[in-house]
Design a protein around this motif. Structure first.
Motif, mmCIF file in Angstrom:
data_model
loop_
_atom_site.group_PDB
_atom_site.id
_atom_site.type_symbol
_atom_site.label_atom_id
_atom_site.label_comp_id
_atom_site.label_asym_id
_atom_site.label_seq_id
_atom_site.Cartn_x
_atom_site.Cartn_y
_atom_site.Cartn_z
ATOM 1 N N UNK A 52 -37.943 -22.654 34.883
ATOM 2 C CA UNK A 52 -38.151 -21.733 35.995
ATOM 3 C C UNK A 52 -36.789 -21.121 36.319
ATOM 4 N N UNK A 53 -36.607 -19.890 35.906
ATOM 5 C CA UNK A 53 -35.313 -19.225 35.995
ATOM 6 C C UNK A 53 -35.043 -18.694 37.401
ATOM 7 N N UNK A 54 -33.774 -18.643 37.755
ATOM 8 C CA UNK A 54 -33.349 -18.255 39.102
ATOM 9 C C UNK A 54 -33.770 -16.843 39.485
ATOM 10 N N UNK A 55 -33.957 -15.970 38.517
ATOM 11 C CA UNK A 55 -34.378 -14.604 38.844
ATOM 12 C C UNK A 55 -35.678 -14.610 39.658
ATOM 13 N N UNK A 56 -36.472 -15.647 39.504
ATOM 14 C CA UNK A 56 -37.732 -15.724 40.239
ATOM 15 C C UNK A 56 -37.535 -16.023 41.724
ATOM 16 N N UNK A 57 -36.317 -16.345 42.105
ATOM 17 C CA UNK A 57 -36.039 -16.480 43.534
ATOM 18 C C UNK A 57 -36.217 -15.146 44.249
ATOM 19 N N UNK A 91 -28.520 -8.340 44.744
ATOM 20 C CA UNK A 91 -29.006 -9.696 44.449
ATOM 21 C C UNK A 91 -27.884 -10.506 43.814
ATOM 22 N N UNK A 92 -27.659 -11.680 44.351
ATOM 23 C CA UNK A 92 -26.686 -12.619 43.805
ATOM 24 C C UNK A 92 -27.376 -13.952 43.585
ATOM 25 N N UNK A 93 -27.317 -14.432 42.343
ATOM 26 C CA UNK A 93 -27.906 -15.707 41.970
ATOM 27 C C UNK A 93 -26.784 -16.704 41.716
ATOM 28 N N UNK A 94 -26.881 -17.871 42.309
ATOM 29 C CA UNK A 94 -25.828 -18.875 42.202
ATOM 30 C C UNK A 94 -26.148 -19.982 41.201
ATOM 31 N N UNK A 95 -27.365 -19.995 40.664
ATOM 32 C CA UNK A 95 -27.798 -20.990 39.681
ATOM 33 C C UNK A 95 -28.519 -20.262 38.563
ATOM 34 N N UNK A 96 -28.728 -20.954 37.444
ATOM 35 C CA UNK A 96 -29.459 -20.362 36.321
ATOM 36 C C UNK A 96 -30.938 -20.713 36.370
ATOM 37 N N UNK A 97 -31.244 -21.957 36.727
ATOM 38 C CA UNK A 97 -32.634 -22.439 36.757
ATOM 39 C C UNK A 97 -32.860 -23.298 37.984
ATOM 40 N N UNK A 98 -34.136 -23.481 38.308
ATOM 41 C CA UNK A 98 -34.513 -24.257 39.488
ATOM 42 C C UNK A 98 -35.108 -25.613 39.138
ATOM 43 N N UNK A 99 -35.209 -25.924 37.862
ATOM 44 C CA UNK A 99 -35.939 -27.103 37.397
ATOM 45 C C UNK A 99 -35.431 -28.434 37.938
ATOM 46 N N UNK A 100 -34.135 -28.543 38.153
ATOM 47 C CA UNK A 100 -33.569 -29.838 38.533
ATOM 48 C C UNK A 100 -33.285 -29.961 40.023
ATOM 49 N N UNK A 101 -33.831 -29.086 40.825
ATOM 50 C CA UNK A 101 -33.612 -29.136 42.272
ATOM 51 C C UNK A 101 -34.659 -30.045 42.911
ATOM 52 N N UNK A 131 -26.556 -22.237 49.063
ATOM 53 C CA UNK A 131 -27.133 -20.927 48.773
ATOM 54 C C UNK A 131 -27.440 -20.802 47.287
ATOM 55 N N UNK A 132 -28.679 -20.436 46.959
ATOM 56 C CA UNK A 132 -29.105 -20.211 45.575
ATOM 57 C C UNK A 132 -29.191 -18.732 45.246
ATOM 58 N N UNK A 133 -29.675 -17.931 46.204
ATOM 59 C CA UNK A 133 -29.885 -16.503 45.961
ATOM 60 C C UNK A 133 -29.843 -15.748 47.278
ATOM 61 N N UNK A 134 -29.388 -14.508 47.181
ATOM 62 C CA UNK A 134 -29.416 -13.620 48.343
ATOM 63 C C UNK A 134 -29.564 -12.193 47.833
ATOM 64 N N UNK A 135 -30.025 -11.330 48.710
ATOM 65 C CA UNK A 135 -30.178 -9.939 48.334
ATOM 66 C C UNK A 135 -30.924 -9.165 49.400
ATOM 67 N N UNK A 136 -31.261 -7.930 49.043
ATOM 68 C CA UNK A 136 -32.044 -7.072 49.919
ATOM 69 C C UNK A 136 -33.243 -6.556 49.136
ATOM 70 N N UNK A 137 -34.345 -6.381 49.833
ATOM 71 C CA UNK A 137 -35.564 -5.882 49.203
ATOM 72 C C UNK A 137 -36.130 -4.745 50.035
ATOM 73 N N UNK A 138 -36.662 -3.745 49.337
ATOM 74 C CA UNK A 138 -37.301 -2.603 49.997
ATOM 75 C C UNK A 138 -38.764 -2.555 49.594
#
Length: 145
Positions: A52-57, A91-101, A131-138
C-alpha cells in the motif's frame, strides 16, 4: 465521535473504498478523523505486490474532504453536492509505504476556499504523531444532468 456507518451515509465511497472509520471532531472549518484500513490485507488500493503505497494517502485526504462536506451539508439540513477532485497541490509524502504502520492513521482537513465554484482544503495524515503526508486538494461540484 461519529462512526463508520454514519460516514458511509455521507459519502459516495462505499464498502472497503470508504477509508475512514471515525470522525473524532469537526466544526465548520476543520475535521479530524481516524482510520485502521491501511492494515487490511484486502485494502482495495493495494498494488499487485500487496504493498500500500504512500501516494494513496492523497485518497485519504480527499475522502476527509468528502466527509467534512457531508457533515456540513447535513448540519444545514441538506445533503452535500457531488464533487470531483480536480487538483492536488503541494503534496509531500514522508514515507514510501504504509504496510508496516501498526497504529491508526489520523487525518485533518481544513477549509481554505468555500465557494459556489468549488472547495479547496489543506490536509495532513499522521501516524503516531508523525506526519506522513500533507497537501492541498481542490474539488469542483459536478454538473447535474
Amino acid at each position: 465521535m461519529i462512526g463508520r456507518a454514519a460516514i458511509l451515509a455521507l459519502i459516495p465511497h462505499q464498502g472497503a473504498m470508504c477509508l475512514w472509520d471515525e470522525v473524532l471532531a469537526w466544526d465548520a472549518g476543520t475535521i479530524r478523523l481516524r482510520a485502521h484500513s491501511h492494515r487490511d490485507p484486502a485494502h482495495p488500493l493495494r498494488a499487485a505486490d500487496g504493498r500500500l503505497h504512500a501516494v494513496h494517502l492523497c485518497e485519504y485526504g480527499a475522502q476527509a474532504l468528502a466527509v467534512h462536506g457531508g457533515l456540513r451539508a447535513q448540519a444545514g439540513g441538506g445533503v452535500a453536492r457531488p464533487g470531483l477532485l480536480v487538483a492536488l497541490r503541494g503534496v509531500e509524502l514522508q514515507v514510501a509505504c504504509l504496510d508496516d504502520l501498526p497504529d491508526a492513521l489520523e487525518g485533518t482537513a481544513e477549509v481554505l476556499v468555500d465557494s459556489e465554484a468549488g472547495w479547496q482544503y489543506a490536509f495532513r495524515i499522521q501516524h503516531a504523531g508523525t506526519l506522513l503526508a500533507s497537501g492541498r486538494a481542490a474539488v469542483m461540484p459536478q454538473r447535474q444532468p
